[in-house]
Each structure stands twice: as structure tokens, then as C-alpha cells.
Design a protein around this motif. Structure first.
Motif, PDB file in Angstrom:
ATOM      1  N   ALA A  39       8.056  -1.035 -16.088  1.00 43.49           N
ATOM      2  CA  ALA A  39       7.985   0.317 -17.324  1.00 43.49           C
ATOM      3  C   ALA A  39       7.357  -1.127 -18.512  1.00 43.49           C
ATOM      4  N   ALA A  40       7.272  -0.212 -19.252  1.00 38.14           N
ATOM      5  CA  ALA A  40       5.870  -0.680 -19.937  1.00 38.14           C
ATOM      6  C   ALA A  40       6.451   0.125 -21.410  1.00 38.14           C
ATOM      7  N   GLU A  41       6.586   0.114 -22.558  1.00 41.76           N
ATOM      8  CA  GLU A  41       6.685   0.742 -23.867  1.00 41.76           C
ATOM      9  C   GLU A  41       5.766   0.033 -25.137  1.00 41.76           C
ATOM     10  N   VAL A  42       4.941   1.131 -25.300  1.00 44.74           N
ATOM     11  CA  VAL A  42       4.157   0.510 -27.055  1.00 44.74           C
ATOM     12  C   VAL A  42       4.599   1.902 -27.523  1.00 44.74           C
ATOM     13  N   ARG A  43       4.833   0.784 -29.595  1.00 43.94           N
ATOM     14  CA  ARG A  43       5.873   1.963 -30.525  1.00 43.94           C
ATOM     15  C   ARG A  43       4.552   2.036 -31.254  1.00 43.94           C
ATOM     16  N   TYR A  44       4.718   2.992 -31.839  1.00 43.41           N
ATOM     17  CA  TYR A  44       3.891   3.336 -32.966  1.00 43.41           C
ATOM     18  C   TYR A  44       4.516   4.310 -34.076  1.00 43.41           C
ATOM     19  N   PRO A  45       4.349   4.012 -35.429  1.00 43.84           N
ATOM     20  CA  PRO A  45       5.206   4.670 -36.830  1.00 43.84           C
ATOM     21  C   PRO A  45       5.109   5.570 -36.622  1.00 43.84           C
ATOM     22  N   LEU A  46       6.121   6.803 -37.112  1.00 47.06           N
ATOM     23  CA  LEU A  46       6.591   7.624 -37.578  1.00 47.06           C
ATOM     24  C   LEU A  46       6.083   7.630 -39.306  1.00 47.06           C
ATOM     25  N   ARG A  47       5.443   8.210 -39.391  1.00 48.33           N
ATOM     26  CA  ARG A  47       5.508   8.288 -41.107  1.00 48.33           C
ATOM     27  C   ARG A  47       5.606   9.680 -41.867  1.00 48.33           C
ATOM     28  N   VAL A  96      -2.426   8.797 -28.779  1.00 49.29           N
ATOM     29  CA  VAL A  96      -2.822   8.682 -26.749  1.00 49.29           C
ATOM     30  C   VAL A  96      -2.788   7.448 -27.460  1.00 49.29           C
ATOM     31  N   ASP A  97      -3.619   5.719 -27.943  1.00 51.24           N
ATOM     32  CA  ASP A  97      -4.228   5.194 -27.395  1.00 51.24           C
ATOM     33  C   ASP A  97      -2.900   3.869 -26.584  1.00 51.24           C
ATOM     34  N   ALA A  98      -1.737   4.061 -26.855  1.00 52.48           N
ATOM     35  CA  ALA A  98      -0.529   3.560 -26.974  1.00 52.48           C
ATOM     36  C   ALA A  98       0.354   3.768 -25.651  1.00 52.48           C
ATOM     37  N   ALA A  99      -0.095   5.133 -25.610  1.00 49.64           N
ATOM     38  CA  ALA A  99       0.573   5.886 -23.989  1.00 49.64           C
ATOM     39  C   ALA A  99      -1.122   4.806 -23.159  1.00 49.64           C
ATOM     40  N   LEU A 100      -2.116   5.164 -23.185  1.00 50.76           N
ATOM     41  CA  LEU A 100      -3.224   4.399 -21.505  1.00 50.76           C
ATOM     42  C   LEU A 100      -2.626   3.135 -21.881  1.00 50.76           C
ATOM     43  N   THR A 101      -2.287   2.034 -23.243  1.00 53.91           N
ATOM     44  CA  THR A 101      -2.034   0.790 -23.375  1.00 53.91           C
ATOM     45  C   THR A 101      -0.821   0.537 -22.522  1.00 53.91           C
ATOM     46  N   ALA A 102       0.188   1.426 -22.602  1.00 53.59           N
ATOM     47  CA  ALA A 102       1.610   1.350 -21.649  1.00 53.59           C
ATOM     48  C   ALA A 102       1.438   1.972 -20.304  1.00 53.59           C
ATOM     49  N   GLY A 103       0.081   2.686 -19.942  1.00 51.35           N
ATOM     50  CA  GLY A 103       0.003   3.009 -18.440  1.00 51.35           C
ATOM     51  C   GLY A 103      -0.809   1.989 -17.476  1.00 51.35           C
ATOM     52  N   ARG A 104      -1.873   0.972 -18.693  1.00 55.42           N
ATOM     53  CA  ARG A 104      -2.374  -0.219 -17.911  1.00 55.42           C
ATOM     54  C   ARG A 104      -1.264  -0.765 -17.516  1.00 55.42           C
ATOM     55  N   ARG A 105      -0.396  -1.370 -18.244  1.00 53.05           N
ATOM     56  CA  ARG A 105       0.559  -2.191 -18.083  1.00 53.05           C
ATOM     57  C   ARG A 105       1.177  -1.965 -16.632  1.00 53.05           C
ATOM     58  N   SER A 128       7.428   5.808 -29.677  1.00 53.87           N
ATOM     59  CA  SER A 128       7.152   5.218 -28.952  1.00 53.87           C
ATOM     60  C   SER A 128       6.371   5.956 -27.282  1.00 53.87           C
ATOM     61  N   ALA A 129       5.516   5.408 -27.045  1.00 56.20           N
ATOM     62  CA  ALA A 129       4.114   5.376 -25.390  1.00 56.20           C
ATOM     63  C   ALA A 129       5.628   4.629 -24.475  1.00 56.20           C
ATOM     64  N   ASP A 183       0.548  -1.241   0.243  1.00 60.61           N
ATOM     65  CA  ASP A 183      -0.632  -0.035   0.763  1.00 60.61           C
ATOM     66  C   ASP A 183       0.781   1.552  -0.119  1.00 60.61           C
ATOM     67  N   ALA A 184       2.072   0.974   0.014  1.00 60.80           N
ATOM     68  CA  ALA A 184       2.770   2.105  -0.864  1.00 60.80           C
ATOM     69  C   ALA A 184       2.394   3.011  -1.869  1.00 60.80           C
ATOM     70  N   PRO A 185       2.292   4.570  -1.377  1.00 65.75           N
ATOM     71  CA  PRO A 185       1.688   4.930  -3.106  1.00 65.75           C
ATOM     72  C   PRO A 185       3.054   5.500  -3.832  1.00 65.75           C
ATOM     73  N   ALA A 186       2.369   5.298  -5.406  1.00 69.50           N
ATOM     74  CA  ALA A 186       3.170   5.100  -6.636  1.00 69.50           C
ATOM     75  C   ALA A 186       2.394   5.527  -7.322  1.00 69.50           C
ATOM     76  N   VAL A 187       2.942   6.968  -8.768  1.00 69.32           N
ATOM     77  CA  VAL A 187       2.634   7.957  -9.039  1.00 69.32           C
ATOM     78  C   VAL A 187       2.929   6.473 -10.854  1.00 69.32           C
ATOM     79  N   VAL A 188       1.721   6.855 -11.421  1.00 64.63           N
ATOM     80  CA  VAL A 188       2.567   6.099 -12.837  1.00 64.63           C
ATOM     81  C   VAL A 188       2.559   7.201 -13.938  1.00 64.63           C
ATOM     82  N   ALA A 189       3.329   7.335 -14.321  1.00 70.30           N
ATOM     83  CA  ALA A 189       3.900   8.378 -14.983  1.00 70.30           C
ATOM     84  C   ALA A 189       3.552   7.727 -16.927  1.00 70.30           C
ATOM     85  N   LEU A 190       3.121   8.773 -17.347  1.00 73.70           N
ATOM     86  CA  LEU A 190       3.274   8.374 -19.422  1.00 73.70           C
ATOM     87  C   LEU A 190       3.921   9.788 -20.472  1.00 73.70           C
ATOM     88  N   ASP A 191       4.746   9.191 -20.889  1.00 73.07           N
ATOM     89  CA  ASP A 191       5.434   9.683 -22.097  1.00 73.07           C
ATOM     90  C   ASP A 191       5.298   8.786 -22.939  1.00 73.07           C
TER      91      ASP A 191
END
Length: 503
Positions: free
Chosen positions: A37-45, A60-69, A22-23, A9-17
């Protein structure tokens, strides 16, 4: 560094980057240790030369997916999620219709379509840089808005609002269209003195202030929507801290908020910044001034070309090594070449360059190439070229009146001993390498620790960061690289002329 002994039950902050390719996300304990730590990649077109874009929804979807992990891993470790904090890449822009649907891709900082518009802005509005802190370069959202006004008027007529990556992410999390002061200072549209949208810049851009996100402090606490809370797997009462831009947060994440301590980061792009008590503008118009926290500004410059240069060198010069052994195998070939590459140097402007001396995004080039040079020379020269440009930025920060007495470096490049040595040799100084690689994500967490009163002030948060081991330069290598920099500077104007020719 994983924290496997955090109390229940120690506090932690989830950082989305959310970055360029990648997110990333992680949960940070109040000892500044990362969990899950999690990472979800996406293309630079690149649909056209110079157009560097992304799908805004996918990012934005990738950021939330990484955050959920990250949340799942932290909760499995018995941690309590005390807040969510956000870091994003700077200078992005997209148009939304009146139903908040994207009308355009997300134009990234690397998008250089607005070259002509930026050049005209520099000539016609020379005082804008000093007032907004953003050089009038193609990556600036101001220049991009002028491009849309002149080349896509139908998009401008249909646009209900214009936003960047941070506003997109905060809207998905909170349902509000807001942006923090830090990210806003990277738009070329914000008055540094008032921290309000600059009326002249907004008028030049051809938009209205009410089409831009509302401005909030970096430590603003926002409420999660029920949908976002469910997507992340956190309690609906969990606060969201607005956060800042990834560049300024890299300084905080390295614990470098004191005078004279610069942070050098190499990710897809690269940057060097120092935290000061005031904005600063260099005579050549290359430096940015980003808000960090009240009374603190991250002053420095960014390069379009960082780790992406190493990726290009691997793919173009050693594809079979890349396939069989990854980037490490390619770097091993580069290590066979001596420092200075026997007279071979590279100007690594593969994506143009926002901080070039010419004010336009010049192309890259190898200089001094002979038959004696090998593939190892070519790859090493690419790495040295990136670090040489960081040395140029360090010198520009000093010219602007700020000391650089210590350097700390972050980013994935630091996993490579060769990259570390080259950076130290190019800077001609010792460099600290903090143990936590994801400097921007940690910076977002440290900012949230202060905003959520989990630590006793931002200075206490910065002191949680271990500056890490030190790498010292080789004097002979440092001398050789310093001697090569004037030639790189001299060739930029000639290369700029190539931009007028077809690619």
C-alpha cells in the motif's frame, strides 16, 4: 492487511485510487489482501472563496507514482500483476486544448462557484435530476459547464474536450479518452436509462457530445501504452480495467452489494450509500444514483464535509496539540466531552454542503454555545456534526424506499475509537468495520477480479470481504444526538441567507 505468505507467481491486481487530497495504490491478492500500500498526497487549493481546485497533471502523476510503489512491493513479494484497475473521485472537471493540455485547473466536487447556475438549473429543468441521477447542485459538472459558458467564454471557445479525473487517468494509462458508466453517472450529463450522454443536458451545458469522453462499461478491458507500462513497471500486455467511481466502489470494497446493507465512508468528504437494483430519487432531490455493475446502482448521498472537519478543528482549535501529538492528541481532548456536548451542536458545512436541505451550499455554525463549553466540547461537536449529517442521509435513503438494515463503515476515520462510537451513536445502530481500510481501492480490485475472471462472479468477489468487528451504540448518547437533529435542520435556511453576504 498485508499478505506475507502469498504463493510465488500468484495473481494480484494493482488498484489505483485517486482521491481528493491523495492518490493511493495497493496490490490485492485474490484473497483480498493488500500488498505494498502506498499514498502520495497533493494539495487542494482555494484561489478564491468557494473555488476548490487541483493541478490535473500532478494528481495523475501521483496516482502513477503510488502505483509504481505498489507494483514494486508486490513483485518483490513474488506476485504476478494480472491487471490494473482504477478508482477516482467523482464530479471533477477540466478543459483541455486541442493538444490535450489543461486550460483550467481540475475543479473538484468541493468547488462551489456554480451556486447561482445550479439554482437556476433546478428551477428551469426540474426533470433533469430524475433522468440523470445527479442532483442539480454546484458540484455537478453540468453546473460547472454552465458556469464556464457564462463566466469564461474564451475558455469554452478554446476547449477541445471536457473531462474529469477518471478520463485523465485512463488517458495516461491507455492513450484513449474514455470514461466508465459509473463516473459518467456523476456528471449530470448521462441518461440513466440509456447510459448515453443525455442530449438535453449536453445542450444545456453548451458543449457537444464529441467533446466528452467515449463511454465504456466499468469492466471494460483496455490496453496499456508502452510508456504507462514502463512507468508502472509492469508487462506491456497487462490489461487495465476501467473501474468505477470511488463512492460506488466503497460499497463493493466493503462487501456490501446485497439489499439493505449500507456503506458509510468518511475520508476528506463523507457518504452513505446502499446498492439497489434500480436508481432512486428522493423527494428533496438530495440523493445520487451511480451505476456500479449491470443491474446494480449505488444510491445515496455524499457530504462535502467529512474528515476535513476534524482537520479544521485540530488546526483552528488545538494547533499546539496537533503539532506535538498529531490528530490523536486532539481527539483525546474531544473524548473528555460527553456525548451530546452538553447541548452544543455543529452544522459542519465548512466547504458548503451539496446535500443541504436548502439546495444551496450553506455555511457551518456552532449552535447552543455557552461559556461552560470547552475546547473538547468544540472538537467533539465537530465530529458529531459530521455523523449527524450521515444520519440525515441514511434517513433520506429510507424515504426513497430502500431499507437500511446493516451499516458497514470504511475510511481513515475508523482508526479512531472515538469516531467509531460517535458514528454508531448518531446512526443509533450497530456498525461493522471491515478490516481493509481503503474500501474504494479494494472495490476497484474486486471489480477487476470479476472482469479478469479471477473469481466466479462479482458476488464471489464481494464475499471475500470480512465485514469486521461490530461497534454498538450507547442508547443514551443515541437519544441525545437524535433529539438534536431537528434543530440542525431548522437552522439551515437561516444559514443559507449568509451565502449572499461577503465571506
Amino acid at each position: 492487511m498485508a499478505d506475507t505468505v502469498a504463493p510465488q507467481d500468484a495473481p494480484a491486481v494493482v488498484a489505483l485510487d485517486a482521491g481528493t487530497t491523495s492518490a493511493k495504490a495497493a496490490a490485492f491478492t485474490t484473497a483480498a489482501r493488500a500488498v505494498g500500500a502506498a499514498e502520495v498526497r497533493y494539495p487542494l487549493r482555494e484561489p478564491q472563496p468557494g473555488w476548490e481546485v487541483q493541478d490535473p497533471v500532478a494528481v495523475v502523476d501521483a496516482a502513477l507514482t503510488a502505483g509504481r510503489r505498489a507494483v514494486d512491493a508486490a513483485q518483490a513479494a513474488g506476485l504476478r500483476i494480472a491487471g490494473v484497475s482504477c478508482s477516482t473521485a467523482l464530479h471533477a472537471l477540466t478543459a483541455l486544448d486541442d493538444h490535450d493540455r489543461p486550460l483550467t485547473p481540475l475543479l473538484t466536487w468541493a468547488d462551489t462557484r456554480a451556486v447561482a447556475e445550479a439554482s437556476r438549473l433546478r428551477a428551469e429543468h426540474p426533470r433533469l435530476h430524475a433522468r440523470t441521477g445527479t442532483p442539480l447542485q454546484p458540484m455537478s459538472p453540468l453546473a460547472k459547464l454552465v458556469w464556464f459558458r457564462e463566466h469564461a467564454p474564451e475558455t469554452c471557445r478554446a476547449a477541445a474536450r471536457w473531462v474529469g479525473l477518471k478520463a485523465l487517468l485512463l488517458h495516461r494509462l491507455t492513450g484513449r479518452w474514455v470514461v466508465d458508466h459509473s463516473v459518467a453517472t456523476a456528471t449530470g450529463l448521462l441518461d440513466l436509462d440509456t447510459l448515453e450522454w443525455d442530449p438535453e443536458a449536453v445542450e444545456i451545458a453548451g458543449v457537444r457530445a464529441d467533446q466528452l469522453p467515449a463511454l465504456v462499461p466499468v469492466d471494460e478491458r483496455l490496453a496499456l501504452t508502452a510508456q504507462a507500462a514502463a512507468a508502472l513497471g509492469v508487462d506491456a500486455a497487462t490489461p487495465v480495467v476501467a473501474g468505477a467511481g470511488d463512492g460506488p466502489l466503497a460499497n463493493l470494497g466493503a462487501g456490501a452489494i446485497g439489499p439493505g446493507v449500507a456503506v458509510c465512508s468518511i475520508g476528506t468528504s463523507a457518504a452513505l450509500r446502499v446498492v439497489t437494483g434500480r436508481p432512486a430519487i428522493d423527494p428533496a432531490g438530495r440523493l445520487f444514483s451511480y451505476a456500479l455493475t449491470p443491474g446494480r446502482w449505488a444510491v445515496g448521498g455524499a457530504l462535502n464535509n467529512g474528515g476535513i472537519v476534524a482537520e479544521w478543528a485540530a488546526e483552528a482549535l488545538a494547533p499546539e496539540l496537533l503539532r506535538s501529538g498529531g490528530l490523536e492528541a486532539v481527539l483525546a481532548v474531544a473524548e473528555q466531552a460527553p456525548p451530546g456536548c452538553d447541548g452544543l451542536t455543529m452544522l459542519p458545512h465548512l466547504l458548503g454542503e451539496r446535500t443541504s436541505r436548502t439546495g444551496v451550499p450553506t455555511r457551518g455554525a456552532y449552535l447552543g454555545l455557552t461559556r461552560a463549553h470547552t475546547r473538547g466540547h468544540l472538537v467533539r461537536a465537530a465530529l458529531e456534526g459530521v455523523c449527524q449529517q450521515l444520519a440525515v442521509l441514511r434517513d433520506a435513503v429510507r424515504v426513497a424506499g430502500h431499507a437500511v438494515d446493516e451499516v458497514r463503515a470504511t475510511g481513515g476515520f475508523a482508526r479512531s475509537p472515538l469516531w467509531r462510537r460517535i458514528l454508531c451513536d448518531a446512526l443509533g445502530s450497530e456498525v461493522h468495520f471491515p478490516a481493509v481500510e481503503g474500501g474504494s481501492a479494494l472495490g476497484a480490485a474486486l471489480l477487476a477480479f470479476d472482469a479478469l475472471e479471477l473469481v466466479d462472479g462479482i458476488e464471489a468477489a464481494a464475499r471475500l470481504v470480512d465485514p469486521g468487528p461490530v461497534v454498538r451504540p450507547d442508547p443514551e448518547a443515541a437519544t441525545a444526538l437524535a433529539a438534536a437533529r431537528p434543530a440542525l435542520a431548522a437552522v439551515e435556511p437561516a444559514l443559507a441567507a449568509l451565502d449572499a453576504r461577503p465571506a
